[in-house]
Structures are given as structure tokens and as C-alpha cells.
Design a protein around this motif. Structure first.
Motif, mmCIF file in Angstrom:
data_model
loop_
_atom_site.group_PDB
_atom_site.id
_atom_site.type_symbol
_atom_site.label_atom_id
_atom_site.label_comp_id
_atom_site.label_asym_id
_atom_site.label_seq_id
_atom_site.Cartn_x
_atom_site.Cartn_y
_atom_site.Cartn_z
ATOM 1 N N THR B 167 0.808 -1.222 0.000
ATOM 2 C CA THR B 167 0.000 0.000 0.000
ATOM 3 C C THR B 167 0.837 1.268 0.000
ATOM 4 O O THR B 167 0.289 2.360 -0.055
ATOM 5 N N ILE B 175 -6.245 1.528 -2.605
ATOM 6 C CA ILE B 175 -6.136 0.472 -1.596
ATOM 7 C C ILE B 175 -7.394 -0.390 -1.619
ATOM 8 O O ILE B 175 -7.332 -1.615 -1.551
ATOM 9 N N LYS B 176 -8.560 0.272 -1.769
ATOM 10 C CA LYS B 176 -9.825 -0.475 -1.888
ATOM 11 C C LYS B 176 -9.786 -1.415 -3.091
ATOM 12 O O LYS B 176 -10.191 -2.577 -3.009
ATOM 13 N N GLU B 179 -7.593 -4.303 -2.293
ATOM 14 C CA GLU B 179 -8.288 -5.251 -1.409
ATOM 15 C C GLU B 179 -9.233 -6.131 -2.225
ATOM 16 O O GLU B 179 -9.320 -7.337 -2.005
ATOM 17 N N THR B 196 2.475 -5.236 6.265
ATOM 18 C CA THR B 196 1.913 -3.901 6.168
ATOM 19 C C THR B 196 1.930 -3.196 7.506
ATOM 20 O O THR B 196 1.891 -3.829 8.561
ATOM 21 N N GLU B 199 -3.726 -0.289 7.439
ATOM 22 C CA GLU B 199 -4.838 -1.231 7.503
ATOM 23 C C GLU B 199 -5.138 -1.743 6.103
ATOM 24 O O GLU B 199 -5.395 -0.966 5.191
ATOM 25 N N VAL B 200 -5.065 -3.042 5.917
ATOM 26 C CA VAL B 200 -5.551 -3.626 4.676
ATOM 27 C C VAL B 200 -6.621 -4.625 5.082
ATOM 28 O O VAL B 200 -6.383 -5.502 5.911
ATOM 29 N N ASN B 201 -7.792 -4.446 4.506
ATOM 30 C CA ASN B 201 -8.924 -5.261 4.905
ATOM 31 C C ASN B 201 -8.883 -6.626 4.216
ATOM 32 O O ASN B 201 -9.159 -6.728 3.023
ATOM 33 N N THR B 202 -8.499 -7.653 4.965
ATOM 34 C CA THR B 202 -8.457 -9.002 4.407
ATOM 35 C C THR B 202 -9.187 -9.938 5.361
ATOM 36 O O THR B 202 -8.590 -10.432 6.316
#
Lengths: 221, 225
Positions: B167, B175-176, B179, B196, B199-202
Motif C-alpha cells: 500500500t 487500496i480499496k 483489497e 503492512t 490497515e488492509v482489509n483481508t
């Protein structure tokens, strides 16, 4: 084979768009040879005697000039890591880069060499053999040079180190290259000299990609 | 989207030594198809080193990594070319050539890995860089270069993605999109490892804290290898 071509094509288009590299090599080659008449005097006999050797030494030095950048830019921008991870053996990648290097630096030298031979008063009998010897010899220069170029990755003052590593290994090519031209001028058999140059090319084609690839892996750690 | 029926990727007892310092030791991991692993830890804890190790760029000082299929473990580092073909690695550098256009940059890496035109178009779409198609690399911003680099991994399929701070320099919208791409990759059976600080939404990802494997004692007590 497709991927090999893809690699060669990429390096060629990089070389053409960045331009200057090939041009600089040829310009250096010409200037280096042109210096000799100033140094030893314009006497045709003297020049003719040293013509073969002068052209060969200048060719060695100018082919080395561009070697430093062979892997350097790929190393700095991260492309080399990706090439090492690509599903192509690293040895083949090295070979492709060497082919591209020879096409952009070795070949222009060979095209320029006859002009310089005229300048150096070389007897016309030597011309064809000079070109043949350069055709056999310059790819070997690129192959051996690639090992040096891979070894100096990540070191400061790489250029000087490279010449110390590589120039001693160039000596056999110089010896047989010059003696082939001399043999042609003195009307002796040129075959053994050219055969030796061919053997050096075949040997380094088989061995140097492994050495270069190993040095590259080391540099990436 | 290509479906992957790949084996699990496992590592055990891995030791990383950089210079004379042991960065981490006794580290193990396991990623199943569709799985994701998030690497966290303070600076210098070895997140990048672990990713490079997984990629096969850095030899572990000890330990092993395997591809496990039907209980059969196959040493990942034995055939480094086959291992390389199974993964995409995104490191700190973007590997974007200044004189090649964005499409040429992506196209080269896609072709080397046997990807076609469809994949490249798809990749340009996913990361929203169609307008950069013929812009030379030297005119791209840091974020745009990063997008070109990420497009490369979408353009040619490989089951395992190793992303080191993917990111960096990306804006929120991208970033969205990233993801989304990661989710799509996992839905198809792909595996993702990423390090990272942001925040990466996984959803459903496992977390591996490298600080747990750090080696704080003086070196001479741990010169094991």
C-alpha cells in the motif's frame, strides 16, 4: 525460445531508447585508435605494424566501457529480482542480456573496425580476417564481461574493479585475435587462430552463464 | 479468473541471519489455498526478509519450506524455477523502466510469465490505469508506479502473492481496489502473504507477529547454524 526473444527485445528497446550507450562505445573506439598515430608518428610502416594490435586493444577497452551497466540498472530498480523469479532459468536470462549487449556494442565495433584499419594503414589482406576474428572474439568479450558485471553488483567503484577482474581474462582473445590478423598479412594460415577464437567462444558460451547467474543470485541475497 | 488447485505452502523452523545478526528463528507458517497471512512486527523484525525468503531470493540459514499436496511434501527451494513460477513478488522497488510505457512495462512481465493481452487489459482495468497506457515510466508518480507494479501481478496468474508493503504511496481508493483484487485472488484459490503497517482489509486472514520470533539474546548463544 519465445521468452528468450522477449528478453532480447526488451533489452534492445531499452538500449535504443536510452540511446547514447552504443554511440559512446563506438566514439570511444574511434578516439582510442586515432590517438595512436599521434603517439607513434604517422610513418605508414610503423602504423601498419601495430594496426591489428591497436584495433584489438581499443575494441577490448570499449567493449568493457558499457559492461558496468549490463545488470546495474536492473539491479537498482528491482527488475533483476523479478527476472530471477521469472519462470526462465537465470542462465538463459543472462545469455539473452549478453546477446542484446553484443548486438548493441559488439556489432557496431565490427562495422567501424575496417574504417579504422584503413586509417592505420593496415594491408588490405588483413581486412576480412580482422572482421572474422572480431566476429568470433567480441561475443566472448561480452560473455566473460557479464561474469565481471554480475560480480561487481552492489560494490562502490564497480567500474575500476570490473576492469581488474575482466581484462586479464581478455588476454587469450587478444593474442589469438591479433595473431590471426598478422597471419593473414604475412600470408600464413589463419585457420588455427580462428579455430582457437571459436573454441574460446564455445567454451565461454557453455560456462560463463552459470558463473554469471551464480554471481547474480549472490548479489540478490 | 484462473482457478488454482494448488497445494499448501508451509515453512518450519526458519532462521534468518543478516550480516552477523539473527533476525528471527524457529519461525513456521502455513498457508492453505484461499488463505491469507498478514506479517506484522516493528521495523527490522524481518518482515521483508521473510518475504524474500518465501520468494526464494534469500536462503534460510536453517529450516525448510515445502509445497504440501496430499501429504506429500516437496522442497520448495529444490527447483527454484518451478517455485518462482508459482509466485508473484512485490518488493520495495517498482521495477518500472523509465523509457518504457506503462503498458510495455506490464506487458513484458506478463509475456515472460505467459500472460496474454486479456490479462493485461484486465489488470489496467482493476487498478484504474488505462489512461496511463502509453505514458513512459519516467513521467509516472510514485503511486502510479506502484499501481503499474501491482498490475503486473494481476496480468499473469500465479497462485502465491508475496506483497511487501503493497500500500506504500497508494491512495485510499486504490487500496480499496487492491483489497478487491486480493479477495478475488483468494476466492479463486490463490494465497496471499503481505506485510503492512497500514490497515488492509483481508477478512479471515491469519496474523503472524515477527516480534514473537525475534532473537534478543547475544549472538554467541545462538550461533546454531
Amino acid at each position: 525460445m519465445d521468452k528468450f526473444n522477449e528478453l532480447v527485445k526488451r533489452d534492445l528497446s531499452l538500449a535504443f531508447r536510452q540511446g547514447m550507450d552504443s554511440l559512446m562505445v563506438v566514439a570511444f573506439f574511434i578516439i582510442a585508435v586515432v590517438l595512436f598515430p599521434f603517439g607513434v608518428g604517422p610513418e605508414p610502416n610503423t602504423l601498419a605494424k601495430i594496426a591489428g594490435g591497436t584495433i584489438w586493444v581499443a575494441a577490448l577497452l570499449s567493449s568493457m566501457l558499457s559492461l558496468e551497466r549490463l545488470f546495474q540498472t536492473d539491479y537498482e530498480d528491482g527488475s533483476l529480482e523479478l527476472l530471477a523469479l521469472a519462470p526462465i532459468p537465470l542462465e538463459i536470462t543472462v545469455l539473452a542480456k549478453v546477446v542484446a549487449h553484443w548486438l548493441t556494442t559488439g556489432l557496431p565495433l565490427i562495422v567501424t573496425a575496417p574504417l579504422l584499419a584503413v586509417l592505420m594503414q593496415m594491408p588490405t589482406e588483413g581486412f576480412i580476417v580482422l572482421i572474422a576474428a572480431l566476429l568470433l572474439g567480441t561475443p566472448t568479450l561480452s560473455l566473460i564481461g557479464a561474469v565481471g558485471a554480475a560480480l561487481i553488483l552492489g560494490s562502490r567503484r564497480g567500474g575500476v574493479l570490473l576492469s581488474l577482474l575482466v581484462l586479464p581474462l581478455y588476454i587469450p582473445i587478444l593474442i589469438f585475435g591479433v595473431s590471426a590478423v598478422d597471419a593473414a598479412i604475412f600470408d600464413q594460415s589463419v585457420r588455427p587462430h580462428l579455430v582457437f577464437l571459436g573454441a574460446l567462444l564455445a567454451g565461454s558460451m557453455a560456462l560463463t552463464p552459470w558463473a554469471s547467474a551464480a554471481a547474480l543470485r549472490q548479489a540478490l541475497e | 479468473m484462473t482457478q488454482f488447485f494448488e497445494p499448501e505452502f508451509k515453512g518450519q523452523d526458519l532462521v534468518c541471519v543478516r550480516g552477523e545478526r539473527t533476525v528471527f528463528r524457529g519461525l513456521g507458517f502455513s498457508i492453505a489455498p484461499g488463505g491469507a497471512l498478514i506479517l506484522i512486527g516493528p521495523n527490522g523484525s524481518g518482515k521483508s526478509s521473510l518475504l524474500r525468503m518465501m520468494a526464494g531470493l534469500l536462503r534460510p540459514a536453517a529450516g525448510r519450506m515445502d509445497w504440501v499436496e496430499n501429504g506429500q511434501a516437496e522442497d520448495a527451494l529444490e527447483d527454484i524455477d518451478a517455485h518462482g513460477a508459482r509466485l508473484h513478488y512485490v518488493g520495495h522497488h517498482d521495477a518500472v523502466k523509465p523509457v518504457l510505457s506503462a503498458a510495455e512495462n506490464i506487458g513484458f512481465w506478463a509475456h515472460v510469465r505467459g500472460g496474454g493481452q486479456d490479462g493485461i487489459r484486465d489488470a489496467l482495468d482493476v487498478l484504474d490505469i488505462k489512461h496511463l497506457y502509453d505514458v513512459p515510466g519516467r513521467f509516472l508518480s510514485a503511486g502510479q508506479k506502484r499501481r503499474v507494479n501491482l498490475a503486473r501481478i494481476i496480468a499473469a496468474p500465479a497462485p502465491l502473492w508475496l506483497l511487501d508493503e503493497p500500500t506504500t504511496a497508494l491512495d485510499k481508493a486504490t487500496i480499496k481496489r487492491l483489497e478487491g483484487a486480493i479477495q478475488k485472488h483468494r476466492d479463486a484459490g490463490g494465497m496471499v502473504v503481505l506485510s503492512t503497517h497500514a490497515e488492509v482489509n483481508t477478512p479471515g486472514a491469519e496474523t503472524l507477529n515477527l516480534a514473537d520470533f525475534a532473537c534478543k539474546a547475544p549472538l554467541d548463544e545462538h550461533v546454531m547454524v
